[in-house]
Write an enzyme that holds these catalytic residues in place. Sequence first.
Site: not given
Ligand code: EPZ
Length: 431
Positions: A22-23, A116, A121, A308, A400
């Site tokens: 999915k990701n 969420c 996020r 995850d 999802r």
């Molecule tokens: C991706 O989300 C995945 N989703 C998530 O999977 C996964 O948990 C996450 O990466 C971490 O591996 C998809 O790929 C669609 P991040 P993403 O930006 O990209 C902080 C699932 O269950 N951050 O890597 O949104 C954030 O708050 C989902 O399949 C900032 O601070 O995650 C978090 O603490 C859930 N500023 C950390 O970084 C930003 O601009 C990692 O977030 C962006 C993120």
Amino acid sequence: MDVFKVSSNGPLKGEINVVGAKNAALPLLAATLLTEEEVTLRNVPDLSDIRFMVEILAHVGSEIENPEPGVWKLKATNLTHVAPYELVRKMRASVCLLGPLTARLRKAEVSIPGGCVIGPRPIDLHLKGLTKLNCQVEITNGYVHVDASKIKGGPIFLGGRSGSTVTGTANIVMAAVLAPGTTRIECAACEPEVVDLCNLLVKMGAHIEGIGSPELIITGVEKLHGCEHSVIADRIEAGTYIVAAAITRGDVTVKGIPANLLGAFLDKLEEAGVPLEVSENSIRVLPYSGSLKPIDCITLPYPGYPTDLQAQLCALMTQVDGISIITERIYPNRFMHVPELQRMGADIAIEGPSAIIKGASNLSGAPVMASDLRASAALILAAFAATGDTWIQRIYHLDRGYERFEQKLSALGAKIERLSDKDMPKELLLD
Ligand code: EPZ
């Protein structure tokens, strides 16, 4: 509304095939906006999140065909630059339109995705990256407005308080591939899903060096062209089924998953004493007697232990003698599964970003509520180990991210049924 009725299970047995990730599929779909030529994606999983993304891409003008299950053909000839709130709010990953719309149209208006249940996020790093590419970025009325008329490559440090950002890296790479000049991204995410996106972009004619490393060097090109690409296997789906086998002391072979995508996860399971036979493209979980060993685990960006697969590990550790500690460094609040596991009899205390799990608990079936994609899966895994029936509500969360979840697990002998909440005993209906 659908619910799952899960009954106590004996050991799961058999083989299970992993589908496309999915990701990976979500940013890959967004990347098709970068060219006016047709891109064919194969091995795309059949999930509600994928259907949401297709709906949004169609809204901005992509011509989309789905000639057979798992195959999507997309042609982004005439695009508009606005991704509206009523669509974006359905799925956070639609933020991945920001990069390609910016690159292709030199402007974008994308609604800011909501938070969420797993926590806030933010997208500050996405916006920082666009600013470093000389874009004008403004937030008004809940939308990100990007003026990329003067976009050009440059150096970007993309790390935040929790390290790298997966979709943030995806967005900035997609913006940079059509930006004149050279872009160097430091602290880029190294997740396999980001590697898969970079591999697609290279097939489309992009120039990217350092793929899979925290430093990406992108030399912008004028245009990208169409191609065909198959989505990588879903390491999180694979890990979820591996835990299902382990928590039922079963004998299950998970096929179609390159073991090298699961390094930290397999290492942690081996540390707990789960007997595994690891081949290049499959992982077999073998039966065991007695208790596994407690573990201390911290979730980290790839190649560290994946957040995850944190909830699933929590469920498993409730069945292990001793005290396990699981610390969530990516989303410190990502413990919605804990109160529900406690309802089933688990002994878990939350101390800051850590879950302290005292096992082994005799879990008993209970009416529980799914809350996010991976927490929902963890409740089902725990229900396999519980005595009696567990009714899980709001399983749309699960749909999802897991394709045909109950059918695939039933084929291994799991007692899991998808019913209507009208079939639930009235006294068990949670509000
Ligand atoms: C991706 O989300 C995945 N989703 C998530 O999977 C996964 O948990 C996450 O990466 C971490 O591996 C998809 O790929 C669609 P991040 P993403 O930006 O990209 C902080 C699932 O269950 N951050 O890597 O949104 C954030 O708050 C989902 O399949 C900032 O601070 O995650 C978090 O603490 C859930 N500023 C950390 O970084 C930003 O601009 C990692 O977030 C962006 C993120």
